[in-house]
Motif scaffolding. Structure first.
Motif, PDB file in Angstrom:
ATOM      1  N   VAL A   1     -62.941  22.770 -98.982  1.00 34.39           N
ATOM      2  CA  VAL A   1     -61.866  22.850 -98.008  1.00 34.39           C
ATOM      3  C   VAL A   1     -62.394  22.962 -96.588  1.00 34.39           C
ATOM      4  CG1 VAL A   1     -61.600  25.354 -98.016  1.00 34.39           C
ATOM      5  CG2 VAL A   1     -59.618  23.926 -97.560  1.00 34.39           C
ATOM      6  N   VAL A   2     -63.674  23.264 -96.407  1.00 32.96           N
ATOM      7  CA  VAL A   2     -64.206  23.389 -95.053  1.00 32.96           C
ATOM      8  C   VAL A   2     -65.306  22.373 -94.770  1.00 32.96           C
ATOM      9  CG1 VAL A   2     -63.681  25.835 -94.891  1.00 32.96           C
ATOM     10  CG2 VAL A   2     -65.929  25.135 -95.700  1.00 32.96           C
ATOM     11  N   ARG A   3     -65.621  21.489 -95.693  1.00 33.26           N
ATOM     12  CA  ARG A   3     -66.647  20.487 -95.448  1.00 33.26           C
ATOM     13  C   ARG A   3     -66.070  19.343 -94.632  1.00 33.26           C
ATOM     14  NH1 ARG A   3     -70.528  20.083-100.751  1.00 33.26           N
ATOM     15  NH2 ARG A   3     -70.444  22.280-101.308  1.00 33.26           N
ATOM     16  N   GLY A   4     -66.815  18.958 -93.600  1.00 27.06           N
ATOM     17  CA  GLY A   4     -66.363  17.833 -92.795  1.00 27.06           C
ATOM     18  C   GLY A   4     -65.118  18.155 -92.005  1.00 27.06           C
ATOM     19  N   PRO A   5     -64.425  17.124 -91.535  1.00 29.55           N
ATOM     20  CA  PRO A   5     -63.270  17.345 -90.664  1.00 29.55           C
ATOM     21  C   PRO A   5     -61.964  17.561 -91.411  1.00 29.55           C
ATOM     22  CG  PRO A   5     -63.696  15.019 -90.850  1.00 29.55           C
ATOM     23  CD  PRO A   5     -64.757  15.707 -91.670  1.00 29.55           C
ATOM     24  N   HIS A   6     -62.001  17.576 -92.743  1.00 29.15           N
ATOM     25  CA  HIS A   6     -60.764  17.736 -93.516  1.00 29.15           C
ATOM     26  C   HIS A   6     -61.126  18.297 -94.872  1.00 29.15           C
ATOM     27  CE1 HIS A   6     -62.092  14.137 -95.652  1.00 29.15           C
ATOM     28  NE2 HIS A   6     -62.231  13.557 -94.480  1.00 29.15           N
ATOM     29  N   SER A   7     -60.136  18.758 -95.606  1.00 22.47           N
ATOM     30  CA  SER A   7     -60.408  19.230 -96.956  1.00 22.47           C
ATOM     31  C   SER A   7     -60.757  18.044 -97.842  1.00 22.47           C
ATOM     32  CB  SER A   7     -59.199  19.992 -97.518  1.00 22.47           C
ATOM     33  OG  SER A   7     -58.100  19.131 -97.688  1.00 22.47           O
ATOM     34  N   GLY A   8     -61.516  18.312 -98.900  1.00 18.64           N
ATOM     35  CA  GLY A   8     -62.018  17.220 -99.723  1.00 18.64           C
ATOM     36  C   GLY A   8     -60.948  16.385-100.377  1.00 18.64           C
ATOM     37  N   SER A   9     -59.756  16.925-100.505  1.00 18.25           N
ATOM     38  CA  SER A   9     -58.700  16.179-101.182  1.00 18.25           C
ATOM     39  C   SER A   9     -57.638  15.654-100.221  1.00 18.25           C
ATOM     40  CB  SER A   9     -58.046  17.078-102.232  1.00 18.25           C
ATOM     41  OG  SER A   9     -57.669  18.310-101.658  1.00 18.25           O
ATOM     42  N   ALA A  10     -57.934  15.611 -98.915  1.00 14.19           N
ATOM     43  CA  ALA A  10     -56.977  15.064 -97.956  1.00 14.19           C
ATOM     44  C   ALA A  10     -56.703  13.594 -98.238  1.00 14.19           C
ATOM     45  CB  ALA A  10     -57.519  15.226 -96.534  1.00 14.19           C
ATOM     46  N   LEU A  11     -55.480  13.159 -97.903  1.00 14.55           N
ATOM     47  CA  LEU A  11     -55.049  11.792 -98.197  1.00 14.55           C
ATOM     48  C   LEU A  11     -54.862  10.993 -96.916  1.00 14.55           C
ATOM     49  CD1 LEU A  11     -52.246  12.501-100.837  1.00 14.55           C
ATOM     50  CD2 LEU A  11     -54.612  11.871-101.301  1.00 14.55           C
ATOM     51  N   ASP A  12     -55.267   9.737 -96.946  1.00 12.64           N
ATOM     52  CA  ASP A  12     -54.935   8.804 -95.875  1.00 12.64           C
ATOM     53  C   ASP A  12     -53.413   8.698 -95.811  1.00 12.64           C
ATOM     54  OD1 ASP A  12     -54.214   6.188 -94.671  1.00 12.64           O
ATOM     55  OD2 ASP A  12     -56.376   5.949 -94.497  1.00 12.64           O
ATOM     56  N   ALA A  13     -52.821   8.946 -94.655  1.00  9.19           N
ATOM     57  CA  ALA A  13     -51.365   9.007 -94.540  1.00  9.19           C
ATOM     58  C   ALA A  13     -50.701   7.644 -94.684  1.00  9.19           C
ATOM     59  CB  ALA A  13     -50.973   9.622 -93.202  1.00  9.19           C
ATOM     60  N   VAL A  14     -51.468   6.566 -94.573  1.00 13.78           N
ATOM     61  CA  VAL A  14     -50.917   5.220 -94.717  1.00 13.78           C
ATOM     62  C   VAL A  14     -51.206   4.655 -96.112  1.00 13.78           C
ATOM     63  CG1 VAL A  14     -50.946   2.855 -93.849  1.00 13.78           C
ATOM     64  CG2 VAL A  14     -51.105   4.779 -92.255  1.00 13.78           C
ATOM     65  N   LYS A  15     -52.476   4.762 -96.548  1.00 12.77           N
ATOM     66  CA  LYS A  15     -52.880   4.169 -97.828  1.00 12.77           C
ATOM     67  C   LYS A  15     -52.667   5.103 -99.010  1.00 12.77           C
ATOM     68  CE  LYS A  15     -56.534   1.557 -95.473  1.00 12.77           C
ATOM     69  NZ  LYS A  15     -57.994   1.335 -95.389  1.00 12.77           N
ATOM     70  N   GLY A  16     -52.701   6.414 -98.763  1.00 14.95           N
ATOM     71  CA  GLY A  16     -52.528   7.363 -99.855  1.00 14.95           C
ATOM     72  C   GLY A  16     -53.786   7.641-100.639  1.00 14.95           C
ATOM     73  N   SER A  17     -54.930   7.095-100.225  1.00 15.79           N
ATOM     74  CA  SER A  17     -56.190   7.322-100.928  1.00 15.79           C
ATOM     75  C   SER A  17     -56.885   8.556-100.380  1.00 15.79           C
ATOM     76  CB  SER A  17     -57.100   6.105-100.772  1.00 15.79           C
ATOM     77  OG  SER A  17     -57.308   5.816 -99.393  1.00 15.79           O
ATOM     78  N   ARG A  18     -57.729   9.195-101.209  1.00 13.07           N
ATOM     79  CA  ARG A  18     -58.452  10.377-100.775  1.00 13.07           C
ATOM     80  C   ARG A  18     -59.504  10.002 -99.741  1.00 13.07           C
ATOM     81  NH1 ARG A  18     -61.577  12.540-104.832  1.00 13.07           N
ATOM     82  NH2 ARG A  18     -61.826  14.466-103.643  1.00 13.07           N
ATOM     83  N   LEU A  19     -59.577  10.768 -98.676  1.00 12.00           N
ATOM     84  CA  LEU A  19     -60.537  10.471 -97.615  1.00 12.00           C
ATOM     85  C   LEU A  19     -61.958  10.782 -98.032  1.00 12.00           C
ATOM     86  CD1 LEU A  19     -58.664  11.769 -94.447  1.00 12.00           C
ATOM     87  CD2 LEU A  19     -58.765   9.460 -95.351  1.00 12.00           C
ATOM     88  N   ALA A  20     -62.131  11.665 -99.003  1.00 11.08           N
ATOM     89  CA  ALA A  20     -63.478  12.052 -99.419  1.00 11.08           C
ATOM     90  C   ALA A  20     -64.133  11.000-100.296  1.00 11.08           C
ATOM     91  CB  ALA A  20     -63.437  13.378-100.166  1.00 11.08           C
ATOM     92  N   ALA A  21     -63.364  10.000-100.747  1.00  7.29           N
ATOM     93  CA  ALA A  21     -63.905   9.024-101.690  1.00  7.29           C
ATOM     94  C   ALA A  21     -65.031   8.198-101.099  1.00  7.29           C
ATOM     95  CB  ALA A  21     -62.785   8.099-102.185  1.00  7.29           C
ATOM     96  N   SER A  22     -65.060   8.047 -99.768  1.00  6.56           N
ATOM     97  CA  SER A  22     -66.076   7.212 -99.136  1.00  6.56           C
ATOM     98  C   SER A  22     -67.364   7.969 -98.823  1.00  6.56           C
ATOM     99  CB  SER A  22     -65.522   6.622 -97.827  1.00  6.56           C
ATOM    100  OG  SER A  22     -65.178   7.657 -96.918  1.00  6.56           O
ATOM    101  N   ARG A  23     -67.405   9.260 -99.097  1.00  5.66           N
ATOM    102  CA  ARG A  23     -68.602  10.032 -98.792  1.00  5.66           C
ATOM    103  C   ARG A  23     -69.742   9.681 -99.740  1.00  5.66           C
ATOM    104  NH1 ARG A  23     -66.245  16.180 -98.075  1.00  5.66           N
ATOM    105  NH2 ARG A  23     -64.718  15.731 -96.449  1.00  5.66           N
TER     106      ARG A  23
END
Length: 566
Positions: free
Chosen positions: A262-284
């Protein structure tokens, strides 16, 4: 605030001008002297206070009029953490200003105020202010401090004794920026502004709303919640208490942790792209994690005598230490355990026995290459069980290592380290391209087992492989007795669905702007995301964590309650 150099000048804020700041630094250090360069023989030449600092002090005096009657000492540069600039201190006399705790730090280029601390008024002579009154006073100070202060919205009021601190989160189009660049304004019980802080001067950064994506095409909050639940943002984890001595029977705890933290990077690990709905952490890019099934041989790894220690080193590392001098000593730990150390090798003259553990790989000049080997073996003094064994010959490679070879060597060693029977392990290589650093943790009932605050480069079993030839360099055992652990059944825990609902009830998703994992620089691309409101409802260090499981926020698997550990 870090230590600062008391060196420069004294001036009186009541008649402050740029020309008035040429005064003697010795006057500041000597209470009996006068603030004029000619008042004492042998004084240094007058030192000018930087013009940006004097400008910043004048602006601050307009915002906090009580400072107009103070003397000010220019103290010089301060360096972090988070705030670096030029410092001044305030006092009712010249000598008092020299030792005063009332201080402020300004940007050396612009004179912008970065932080301020003023002694609160005691006792309170007026009515106690409510939180809304405190927020109003803090907001007025922030908006007058800088026009862009209006882009900061108050989020929380915290109490520390009689002081109340308002945390402000910066926003664009009323959408918060999901980062750690908050502002803090502190008000005392009489309503005076007595504290201010802006991390890295972020308050004064100018933002163009046009550079941020529009929120017109985003999914609805209800859809975001549905996608969030479907993304399986939580993972069950068995936790062991830390420190764990490996002998006392212990009951593991089942918790639901947030994937990727929840504190790694600029967002929590399970945050969602508000347009696509995909997890932002998936590209790490993360270190590869494997689940291995390993059959242990059940061999004992113990050593009480020097002869047994030599044999253990040979079995673990393939090293012969018979020709090397040995140092043996025992250390007592706070837990009551006794650890015994065997250290082989030649060290520089003057290196004490207990310092040799920190001088591995440092050899006396002129020592024969054949003797350039240090080996450390650490055992439990009572049982003789292996805790750690390290070989250091001072050569650490530097070229890309053979990962396939290294994994095979580590897996073969795990078979010899594990108790008899079949075991599942969560195995990860955190060494990068030039070395292999294998960590292995048990998997029970399909759930990984970690101890609380276990770091990324630690494991129940940790193995370092020499990148030059694939030999074993280091072995650590933190979980030697599997039979001493009791694991609650997952069937007795709340379901993942219940855990997610409890998390979202405590910290609903919030629309925010987030950016990449790199340190902040101007011109970075921002994107809209739905993230846990924990990031905006609490002040927290967003510098990241090094533990395998981020327990900042998690759900207790037994009770279903949301736990926050800060």
């Amino acid at each position: 605030m870090g230590a600062y150099r008391k060196s420069a000048a004294v001036f009186w804020t009541g008649a402050l001008t740029a020309a008035s700041l040429l005064v003697s630094p010795v006057a500041a250090a000597n209470p009996g002297s006068q603030p004029h360069a000619e008042s004492a023989q042998g004084q240094k030449a007058p030192v000018p206070v930087p013009a940006p600092v004097s400008k910043g002090v004048q602006h601050l005096v307009r915002l906090v009029p009580e400072l107009a009657s103070r003397f000010v000492v220019y103290s010089g540069p301060v360096d972090g953490p988070g705030i670096s600039g030029e410092a001044v201190t305030f006092g009712f006399t010249r000598a008092g200003a020299e030792e005063s705790r009332d201080k402020a730090v300004f940007d050396p280029q612009t004179g912008d105020l970065l932080s301020m601390e003023i002694t609160p008024e005691q006792p309170n002579t007026g009515p106690v202010l409510g939180d809304q009154q405190v927020i109003a006073k803090a907001s007025a100070f922030l908006s007058r401090l800088h026009p862009h202060g209006l882009s900061y919205h108050p989020r929380a009021v915290t109490r520390q004794g009689e002081l109340r601190t308002v945390r402000f989160v910066r926003t664009i189009r009323n959408i918060p920026l999901d980062d750690g660049y908050d502002c803090f304004v502190t008000v005392d019980q009489s309503g005076r502004i007595v504290g201010f802080r802006t991390f890295d001067g972020a308050l004064y950064q100018k933002w163009s709303p046009a550079s941020f994506p529009s929120a017109q095409r985003i999914m609805s909050p209800a859809t975001a919640k549905q996608r969030y639940v479907q993304s399986h943002p939580l993972e069950p984890v068995y936790l062991l208490p830390s420190p764990y001595d490996g002998r006392t029977p212990v009951e593991a705890r089942l918790v639901y942790a947030i994937r990727d933290g929840v504190v790694r990077g600029p967002h929590s690990g399970s945050a969602l792209d508000a347009v696509k709905g995909s997890r932002l952490a998936a590209s790490r890019q993360q270190a590869e994690v494997r689940t291995l099934t390993v059959t242990g041989t059940g061999k004992a790894w113990t050593a009480r005598t020097e002869a047994e220690a030599q044999e253990l080193v040979r079995r673990a590392l393939g090293a012969d230490v018979q020709k090397l001098p040995v140092t043996v000593y025992t250390d007592a730990r706070d837990s009551g355990e006794q650890h015994r150390f065997f250290i082989w090798g030649f060290f520089d003259e003057g290196v004490g026995d207990r310092d040799k553990a920190y001088a591995l790989g440092q050899f006396p000049r002129g020592l024969s290459p054949a003797l350039r080997t240090h080996v450390l073996l650490e055992t439990d003094a009572a049982s003789g069980r292996l805790i750690r064994v390290v070989l250091d010959d001072g050569l650490h490679g530097g070229r890309p290592t053979d990962k396939k070879r290294d994994w095979a060597a580590a897996t073969a060693l795990l078979e010899r380290l594990l108790p008899a029977g079949t075991h599942k392990l969560r195995v990860q290589d955190t060494g990068g391209e030039n070395r292999t650093w294998i960590t292995a943790d048990p998997v029970v009932n399909g759930i990984p087992v970690f101890w609380e605050d276990e770091r990324e480069e630690e494991g129940a079993y940790t193995i370092s492989v020499n990148p030059l030839d694939g030999s074993i360099q280091e072995v650590s055992l933190a979980l030697p007795d599997w039979a001493a652990i009791r694991y609650p059944s997952p069937a007795a825990a709340v379901s993942e669905q219940q855990a997610v609902q409890a998390l979202l009830a405590a910290y609903p998703l919030e629309l925010v702007y987030v950016r990449g994992d790199r340190p902040h620089t101007d011109g970075q691309t921002w994107q809209l995301a739905y993230d846990l409101s924990f990031r905006q409802s609490r002040s927290h260090c967003f510098c990241g964590v090094e533990t395998k499981v981020d327990l900042t926020v998690y759900v207790d698997g037994h009770t279903g309650t949301v736990v926050v550990r800060e």
